[in-house]
Design a protein around this motif. Structure first.
Motif, PDB file in Angstrom:
ATOM      1  N   VAL A 252      13.251  18.963 -17.728  1.00  0.00           N
ATOM      2  CA  VAL A 252      13.553  19.643 -16.731  1.00  0.00           C
ATOM      3  C   VAL A 252      13.713  18.806 -15.331  1.00  0.00           C
ATOM      4  O   VAL A 252      14.331  19.213 -14.444  1.00  0.00           O
ATOM      5  CB  VAL A 252      12.529  20.834 -16.454  1.00  0.00           C
ATOM      6  CG1 VAL A 252      11.329  20.231 -15.756  1.00  0.00           C
ATOM      7  CG2 VAL A 252      13.072  21.871 -15.375  1.00  0.00           C
ATOM      8  N   GLN A 253      13.069  17.533 -15.446  1.00  0.00           N
ATOM      9  CA  GLN A 253      13.314  16.614 -14.435  1.00  0.00           C
ATOM     10  C   GLN A 253      14.193  15.320 -14.862  1.00  0.00           C
ATOM     11  O   GLN A 253      14.189  14.361 -14.314  1.00  0.00           O
ATOM     12  CB  GLN A 253      11.829  16.120 -14.224  1.00  0.00           C
ATOM     13  CG  GLN A 253      10.989  17.342 -13.624  1.00  0.00           C
ATOM     14  CD  GLN A 253       9.786  16.400 -12.927  1.00  0.00           C
ATOM     15  OE1 GLN A 253       9.811  15.415 -12.457  1.00  0.00           O
ATOM     16  NE2 GLN A 253       8.730  17.287 -12.839  1.00  0.00           N
ATOM     17  N   GLY A 254      15.150  15.919 -15.981  1.00  0.00           N
ATOM     18  CA  GLY A 254      15.984  14.896 -16.277  1.00  0.00           C
ATOM     19  C   GLY A 254      15.348  13.593 -17.088  1.00  0.00           C
ATOM     20  O   GLY A 254      16.208  12.746 -16.999  1.00  0.00           O
ATOM     21  N   LEU A 255      14.364  13.900 -17.662  1.00  0.00           N
ATOM     22  CA  LEU A 255      13.688  12.701 -18.245  1.00  0.00           C
ATOM     23  C   LEU A 255      13.283  13.067 -19.638  1.00  0.00           C
ATOM     24  O   LEU A 255      13.564  14.311 -20.114  1.00  0.00           O
ATOM     25  CB  LEU A 255      12.311  12.232 -17.487  1.00  0.00           C
ATOM     26  CG  LEU A 255      12.286  11.975 -16.263  1.00  0.00           C
ATOM     27  CD1 LEU A 255      10.976  11.739 -15.573  1.00  0.00           C
ATOM     28  CD2 LEU A 255      12.966  10.493 -16.061  1.00  0.00           C
ATOM     29  N   GLU A 256      13.149  12.244 -20.443  1.00  0.00           N
ATOM     30  CA  GLU A 256      12.520  12.168 -22.054  1.00  0.00           C
ATOM     31  C   GLU A 256      11.809  11.140 -22.307  1.00  0.00           C
ATOM     32  O   GLU A 256      11.633  10.192 -21.703  1.00  0.00           O
ATOM     33  CB  GLU A 256      13.834  12.052 -22.873  1.00  0.00           C
ATOM     34  CG  GLU A 256      14.407  10.708 -22.968  1.00  0.00           C
ATOM     35  CD  GLU A 256      15.714  10.695 -24.098  1.00  0.00           C
ATOM     36  OE1 GLU A 256      16.392  11.834 -24.298  1.00  0.00           O
ATOM     37  OE2 GLU A 256      16.002   9.370 -24.413  1.00  0.00           O
ATOM     38  N   VAL A 257      10.757  11.593 -23.378  1.00  0.00           N
ATOM     39  CA  VAL A 257       9.919  10.568 -24.145  1.00  0.00           C
ATOM     40  C   VAL A 257      10.649  10.040 -25.292  1.00  0.00           C
ATOM     41  O   VAL A 257      11.005  10.598 -26.225  1.00  0.00           O
ATOM     42  CB  VAL A 257       8.629  11.208 -24.637  1.00  0.00           C
ATOM     43  CG1 VAL A 257       7.797  10.180 -25.061  1.00  0.00           C
ATOM     44  CG2 VAL A 257       7.997  11.495 -23.206  1.00  0.00           C
ATOM     45  N   LEU A 258      11.088   8.594 -25.234  1.00  0.00           N
ATOM     46  CA  LEU A 258      11.699   7.920 -26.123  1.00  0.00           C
ATOM     47  C   LEU A 258      10.716   7.500 -27.156  1.00  0.00           C
ATOM     48  O   LEU A 258       9.912   6.531 -26.576  1.00  0.00           O
ATOM     49  CB  LEU A 258      12.829   7.104 -25.682  1.00  0.00           C
ATOM     50  CG  LEU A 258      13.468   6.237 -26.959  1.00  0.00           C
ATOM     51  CD1 LEU A 258      14.545   7.116 -27.360  1.00  0.00           C
ATOM     52  CD2 LEU A 258      14.487   4.982 -26.142  1.00  0.00           C
ATOM     53  N   VAL A 259      10.815   7.467 -28.385  1.00  0.00           N
ATOM     54  CA  VAL A 259       9.904   6.920 -29.252  1.00  0.00           C
ATOM     55  C   VAL A 259      10.871   5.680 -29.962  1.00  0.00           C
ATOM     56  O   VAL A 259      11.944   5.827 -30.545  1.00  0.00           O
ATOM     57  CB  VAL A 259       9.476   7.957 -30.614  1.00  0.00           C
ATOM     58  CG1 VAL A 259       8.533   7.115 -31.505  1.00  0.00           C
ATOM     59  CG2 VAL A 259       8.402   9.133 -29.875  1.00  0.00           C
ATOM     60  N   ILE A 260      10.035   4.412 -30.151  1.00  0.00           N
ATOM     61  CA  ILE A 260      10.628   3.475 -30.424  1.00  0.00           C
ATOM     62  C   ILE A 260       9.727   3.040 -31.864  1.00  0.00           C
ATOM     63  O   ILE A 260       8.702   2.413 -31.587  1.00  0.00           O
ATOM     64  CB  ILE A 260      10.894   2.204 -29.500  1.00  0.00           C
ATOM     65  CG1 ILE A 260      11.589   2.656 -28.277  1.00  0.00           C
ATOM     66  CG2 ILE A 260      11.425   0.973 -30.355  1.00  0.00           C
ATOM     67  CD1 ILE A 260      11.699   1.906 -27.198  1.00  0.00           C
ATOM     68  N   ASP A 261      10.199   3.346 -32.767  1.00  0.00           N
ATOM     69  CA  ASP A 261       9.246   2.919 -34.038  1.00  0.00           C
ATOM     70  C   ASP A 261       9.741   1.305 -34.598  1.00  0.00           C
ATOM     71  O   ASP A 261      10.897   0.945 -34.849  1.00  0.00           O
ATOM     72  CB  ASP A 261       9.760   3.679 -35.370  1.00  0.00           C
ATOM     73  CG  ASP A 261       8.935   3.315 -36.508  1.00  0.00           C
ATOM     74  OD1 ASP A 261       8.351   2.212 -36.599  1.00  0.00           O
ATOM     75  OD2 ASP A 261       9.084   3.979 -37.341  1.00  0.00           O
TER      76      ASP A 261
ATOM     77  N   ALA B  24       0.748  18.667 -11.322  1.00  0.00           N
ATOM     78  CA  ALA B  24       1.485  19.077  -9.987  1.00  0.00           C
ATOM     79  C   ALA B  24       2.985  18.644 -10.229  1.00  0.00           C
ATOM     80  O   ALA B  24       3.822  18.954  -9.169  1.00  0.00           O
ATOM     81  CB  ALA B  24       1.020  17.699  -9.169  1.00  0.00           C
ATOM     82  N   GLY B  25       3.318  18.740 -11.821  1.00  0.00           N
ATOM     83  CA  GLY B  25       4.877  18.710 -11.822  1.00  0.00           C
ATOM     84  C   GLY B  25       5.481  17.405 -11.480  1.00  0.00           C
ATOM     85  O   GLY B  25       6.817  17.398 -11.369  1.00  0.00           O
ATOM     86  N   ARG B  26       4.915  16.327 -11.518  1.00  0.00           N
ATOM     87  CA  ARG B  26       5.433  14.848 -10.888  1.00  0.00           C
ATOM     88  C   ARG B  26       5.481  14.147 -12.381  1.00  0.00           C
ATOM     89  O   ARG B  26       4.635  12.974 -12.539  1.00  0.00           O
ATOM     90  CB  ARG B  26       4.388  14.291  -9.963  1.00  0.00           C
ATOM     91  CG  ARG B  26       4.325  15.089  -8.600  1.00  0.00           C
ATOM     92  CD  ARG B  26       3.672  14.105  -7.627  1.00  0.00           C
ATOM     93  NE  ARG B  26       2.646  13.601  -8.116  1.00  0.00           N
ATOM     94  CZ  ARG B  26       1.175  14.132  -7.892  1.00  0.00           C
ATOM     95  NH1 ARG B  26       1.104  15.357  -7.480  1.00  0.00           N
ATOM     96  NH2 ARG B  26       0.346  13.429  -8.425  1.00  0.00           N
ATOM     97  N   VAL B  27       6.540  14.360 -13.173  1.00  0.00           N
ATOM     98  CA  VAL B  27       6.416  13.673 -14.440  1.00  0.00           C
ATOM     99  C   VAL B  27       6.891  12.312 -14.278  1.00  0.00           C
ATOM    100  O   VAL B  27       6.265  11.231 -14.964  1.00  0.00           O
ATOM    101  CB  VAL B  27       7.517  14.437 -15.384  1.00  0.00           C
ATOM    102  CG1 VAL B  27       7.892  13.699 -16.751  1.00  0.00           C
ATOM    103  CG2 VAL B  27       7.084  15.769 -15.653  1.00  0.00           C
TER     104      VAL B  27
END
Length: 390
Positions: A211-220, A293-296
């Motif tokens: 929703v904030q234009g971000l993602e958690v990228l996993v790097i194996d 606080a919604g501050r990802v």
């Protein structure tokens, strides 16, 4: 089938029917996990902040009347491997080795809880093995739910997590804490799990990076790791020794405000371990405040500080992890760090969605330049915890 187990539950059920000639009594599955922040704090009675991956391990199971445990697992090629059948009554540490030790260890622990019947188990999963994403605990949690379900024992998930920890510690020989199995059992979709390991208090904290234009990228990184080779155990023992010297039950009891006074009281080799654990607990609390606080985006600097502490103080990183983190940051990630126990495994990066392709290209190029195996990358979103699928 419930949507949680998905393809892996269907694979396990189909393989069970093919191998046994009948449908299984039920199918249970459990996910791997990403630990957003809070590394090596769990066995110090501290704070952790994991979420469940969509990748799962499923166990199709039926009871047996002869007290024998049989275990088969499907490989990536669809071929089944079979462990040597063993009577549940004969299970003891050291009797079973390799991959079969994980389900066998769970059966061994549950025997002491009155679950003594045999079972046929067929396993299928897609949690990457050796990637620091808790494939072993996904397997153990799914097996625990399956054996308890077959026996009709009501679930107490925090207690099941402790049983799985005992299986990992005392049967398999890996001195892990409570993070991984608790995450697999208690995490929920769209949330991270804020767990106070000492009290057992758990809070589901909403986490929607997209929703904030971000993602958690996993790097194996494909640099395989192990918790049974001594490095993990040595650091845990060091933390326990440091806590004893400081006069407390665990490093959780050292506050950041007390750190400068506490460190000189310790041998030099223990000081970095304590500094990491104390500051990492503080980073978890700050991360939870940011998410509430919604501050990802505020997670970014915390992830970087966590990695630096794990690399420099706890000394559980490796070149592959450091290059993954450095490459992601150089290409626009807001933060990145190794995740899991270390010595290999995976890193995570908080990445603006529009930078995904560039970050992946930068990481792949850095690995290719060094002649390393090509890492596996994928975005991860908080997913459902362990469940019965059929």
């Amino acid at each position: 089938m419930s949507p949680a187990g998905g393809d892996q539950a269907r694979r396990a059920a189909a393989a069970f029917e093919e191998l046994r000639g009948v449908a299984p009594r039920g199918v249970w599955s459990a996910p791997g996990r990403v630990n957003l922040i809070g590394e090596h704090t769990d066995y110090n009675d501290g704070f952790v902040l994991p979420f469940a991956l969509p990748h799962r391990t499923a166990v199709a199971a039926s009871p047996r009347a002869d007290g024998v445990l049989t275990v088969s697992t499907l490989g990536d090629d669809g071929a089944a491997r079979h462990a040597e059948p063993i009577a549940v009554a004969d299970l003891e540490p050291g009797r079973v080795s390799g991959w079969a030790a994980y389900p066998s260890g769970v059966a061994w622990v549950l025997r002491s809880q009155g679950v003594t019947a045999g079972a046929d188990l067929v396993i299928a999963g897609d949690v990457p093995a050796g990637a620091g994403l808790s494939s072993s605990h996904a397997l153990e949690c799914a097996v625990a739910l399956a054996l308890l379900g077959l026996a009709g024992v009501p679930e107490d998930r925090p207690e099941i997590a402790r049983w799985v920890q005992r299986a990992e510690n005392d049967f398999v020989g890996a001195p892990t804490g409570l993070l991984d199995q608790t995450a697999s059992l208690l995490c929920t979709e769209a949330n991270v799990l804020f767990l106070d390991v000492r009290s057992g208090k758990a809070e589901q904290v909403p986490f929607d990076a997209a929703v904030q234009g971000l993602e958690v990228l996993v790097i194996d990184t494909r640099a395989s790791h192990s918790h049974t080779d001594g490095g993990y155990g040595a650091r845990r023992a060091g933390c326990e020794r440091a806590a004893a010297l400081l006069g407390g039950p665990a490093l959780r009891d050292v506050d950041t405000a007390e750190l400068d006074e506490a460190l000189p009281r310790l041998p030099a080799e223990l000081q970095p371990l304590v500094r990491h654990v104390v500051t990492e607990n503080e980073r978890v609390l700050r991360a939870v405040d940011a998410l509430r606080a919604g501050r990802v985006a505020d997670l970014g600097p915390l992830l970087v500080a966590s990695h630096e502490s794990l690399r420099d103080d706890y000394r559980v990183s490796c070149p592959e992890l450091d290059v993954a983190v450095g490459s992601a940051l150089a290409e626009g990630a807001l933060g990145a760090r190794m995740t899991g126990g270390g010595f290999g495994g995976s890193a995570i990066a908080l990445v603006p969605v529009e930078r995904h392709d560039a970050v992946v290209r930068r990481v792949l190029a850095a690995y290719a330049e060094r002649g390393w195996a090509t890492p596996r990358t994928f975005p991860a979103v908080p997913s459902a915890g362990a469940a019965r699928d059929d």
